[in-house]
Design an enzyme around this catalytic site. Structure first.
Site, PDB file in Angstrom:
ATOM      1  N   GLU A  53      44.900  27.877  26.744  1.00 23.34           N
ATOM      2  CA  GLU A  53      44.704  28.950  27.728  1.00 23.34           C
ATOM      3  C   GLU A  53      45.966  29.784  27.865  1.00 23.34           C
ATOM      4  O   GLU A  53      46.992  29.505  27.250  1.00 23.34           O
ATOM      5  CB  GLU A  53      44.304  28.357  29.082  1.00 23.34           C
ATOM      6  CG  GLU A  53      45.291  27.368  29.643  1.00 23.34           C
ATOM      7  CD  GLU A  53      44.774  26.609  30.860  1.00 23.34           C
ATOM      8  OE1 GLU A  53      43.624  26.846  31.276  1.00 23.34           O
ATOM      9  OE2 GLU A  53      45.509  25.765  31.387  1.00 23.34           O
ATOM     10  N   ASP A  83      51.629  30.533  37.415  1.00 20.40           N
ATOM     11  CA  ASP A  83      51.063  31.390  36.367  1.00 20.40           C
ATOM     12  C   ASP A  83      51.816  32.705  36.216  1.00 20.40           C
ATOM     13  O   ASP A  83      51.225  33.791  36.283  1.00 20.40           O
ATOM     14  CB  ASP A  83      49.585  31.685  36.670  1.00 20.40           C
ATOM     15  CG  ASP A  83      48.770  30.423  36.911  1.00 20.40           C
ATOM     16  OD1 ASP A  83      49.089  29.395  36.307  1.00 20.40           O
ATOM     17  OD2 ASP A  83      47.813  30.483  37.708  1.00 20.40           O
TER      18      ASP A  83
END
Length: 556
Positions: free
Chosen positions: A209, A37
């Protein structure tokens, strides 16, 4: 004499210019091992990057670079237990998907503390820290927040629930946004939904997302991950003339994915997505994103790693590496590299030794929090830890200090000084995926004799499975765990260089994310426990040596 001095200064400057101006090559992953991430920003000529750490402590590492190739960890965002801890959380929970940004002399990180707390913001004047205590944002309901600063206004956007909390299908999510007050660290006005489901809700897209907004040529580009963070992962983009939308999707989405490629291709890079764009030193756009390197099928133990690839703007739309169907392990660039002093390598094949003389390396990881009373550092003994009753099978804070496995083929080694007083007391090296998936190479006692043992974590209950054991004399012992793709080997030595195999060809798929589930990768840990019993005994680890050599870097 003056002429010689002037010539020397000019020559030195030319050498520096020549070294920095020569083309170089970006090597993927740019951060090897469990660095998922990624979020990146450019401030002047400096780049700063952070990653998810879930329930490890300290949380959210901060890396610095001048060239997008050479990265040095300069700190951690969550570095104090007073900011937060993750006690009671499983290792794959905790901190999800940070996003770093900069505005008007201040650095911001927004992130999600999953399960307890929700979304929060922290700030710092220096990205190396210290960072502020978190300010939680109760109105921001969802995950993966990011901040976007647009002239005098700021916005926070994030993944959230389906409209009216009534999903049309499993994985139906939305992207929503508030205006944000960065001075008082709170949202302003009403929430607005920007994206429902994904780029085409008729196709039932899942898990839109990790959204970001970028402004270019009077277009606002909203780009986000879609498809879930496994083999169907991708990156998609939409754009609008207004920051509030409406946003129209690119007709050739996704702009990044590997899901359409043959699963049996050589040296695959898979699961690519969760990207953020950044301008390189040459002015071109690059995407920094997560992907994985499986050793076969979808088995990988190194977790989600940080990759880079060039972005081309086609008809005013960003497309990640349109030249190559497969993501590349190497990308030549036209600009030179800038190495940083004392920075450990993070890409390609490398080795290093962590010593414990005065302070802990910022890349070392604890489980859930740090207890500074349970260890100390000295030049004579290295890292000395007090055995705790807690074990790594529980959700507390055992005596565990770890370093990420960064290669499919690599090893970790330490020199251990420890004398167990009972068979409850153990100290050694663990290769750790989570509470139920690890192997533990340790020194202990059995039937009154000193032994080196290898344990496997239990599928259920609290009793580890003994896989191998050998008697050893008293005194220090060297321990080594080697990863060999889907196999691990476990060795010990009574003197340097004289290694004996305790057990090899041990199943490594047991440690994979595919088997364990969750979002994390393997960590080599120096770990000592009294297995539920109170004790004052201690163990000392002289160093932690890491070596990684993946064949892919020798072949290309």
């Amino acid at each position: 004499m003056k002429r010689i001095l002037v010539f020397a200064i000019i020559f030195s400057g030319l050498q520096s210019f020549y070294a920095h101006s020569q083309p170089t090559t970006l090597i993927n992953p740019i951060l090897a091992g469990f660095y998922p991430d990624p979020s990146v920003i450019k401030v002047g000529t400096d780049y700063y990057l952070t990653n998810s750490t879930f329930s490890y402590f300290p949380g959210l590492p901060v890396f610095h670079s001048k060239d997008l190739k050479n990265w040095k960890q300069i700190g951690n965002v969550i570095s104090r237990p007073s900011q937060m801890n993750f006690m009671g959380h499983r290792m794959t929970r905790g901190l999800f998907a940070p996003s770093i940004s900069y505005h008007d002399g201040l650095y911001y990180v927004v992130c999600t503390l999953i399960d307890t707390g929700g979304n929060f913001v922290v700030t710092a004047k220096d990205p190396a820290g210290p960072w502020s205590d978190p300010t939680f944002l109760p109105e921001v309901k969802g995950i993966d927040p990011s901040l976007y600063f647009d002239d005098a206004k700021a916005y926070i956007l994030y993944n959230s629930d389906a409209p009216d909390y009534k999903p049309l299908y499993s994985g139906h999510r939305t992207i929503r946004m508030y205006e944000f007050d960065p001075v008082h660290r709170k949202v302003v006005g009403e929430e607005k939904m920007l994206v429902n489901g994904g780029v085409d809700i008729s196709k039932k897209p899942v898990w839109i997302e990790a959204p970001h907004i970028l402004k270019r040529n009077d277009w606002y580009y909203l780009y986000a991950a879609e498809g879930g963070t496994s083999v169907n992962h991708s990156e998609v983009v939409l754009r609008s003339r207004d920051v509030w939308g409406p946003y129209q999707p690119y007709e050739r989405n996704p702009i990044l994915t590997q899901r359409h490629l043959p699963a049996d291709r050589k040296d695959p890079i898979t699961s690519a997505g969760h990207a953020q764009f950044v301008e390189a030193p040459d002015g071109k756009t690059y995407a920094i994103f997560l992907a994985v390197r499986p050793y076969r099928d979808n088995f990988y133990n190194t977790g989600r790693e940080t990759f880079i690839a060039p972005v081309e703007w086609i008809d005013d739309w960003p497309v990640v590496d349109p030249v190559h169907p497969e993501l590349q392990y190497r990308y030549p660039v036209a600009y030179g590299e800038t190495k940083q002093a004392d920075a450990r390598p993070q890409s390609g094949n490398f080795q290093y030794t962590v010593t414990f003389e005065s302070q802990l390396d910022p890349s070392l990881l604890f489980l859930r929090t740090v207890d500074s009373t349970s260890f100390n550092l000295t030049k004579a003994n290295g890292l000395t830890v007090t055995l705790k009753p807690e074990t790594c099978m529980e959700t507390g804070n055992p005596s565990f200090i770890g370093k990420r496995q960064q290669h499919l083929y690599g090893s970790a080694e330490t020199a251990l000084t420890f004398t167990a007083k009972s068979d409850h007391e153990k100290a050694g090296l663990v290769i750790f995926q989570d509470e139920r998936h690890f192997y533990y190479l340790c020194k202990s006692v059995a039937d009154g004799k000193n032994v080196v043992q290898l344990y496997k974590s239990p599928a259920e209950g609290s009793a580890m499975e003994l896989l191998a054991q050998v008697n050893v004399p008293s005194g220090a012992v060297l321990l080594r765990i080697s990863a060999e793709g889907e196999r691990y080997s476990f060795r010990y030595a009574l003197s340097p260089g004289k290694w004996s195999v305790l057990k090899d060809n041990v199943d490594g798929t047991f440690l994979s994310t595919q088997v364990a589930g969750g979002f994390i990768g393997c960590v080599f840990g120096m770990y000592a426990t009294s297995s539920g019993q109170e004790t004052s005994n201690k163990a000392s680890f002289r160093y932690l040596k890491y070596e990684g050599k993946d064949p892919v870097y020798d072949q290309r």
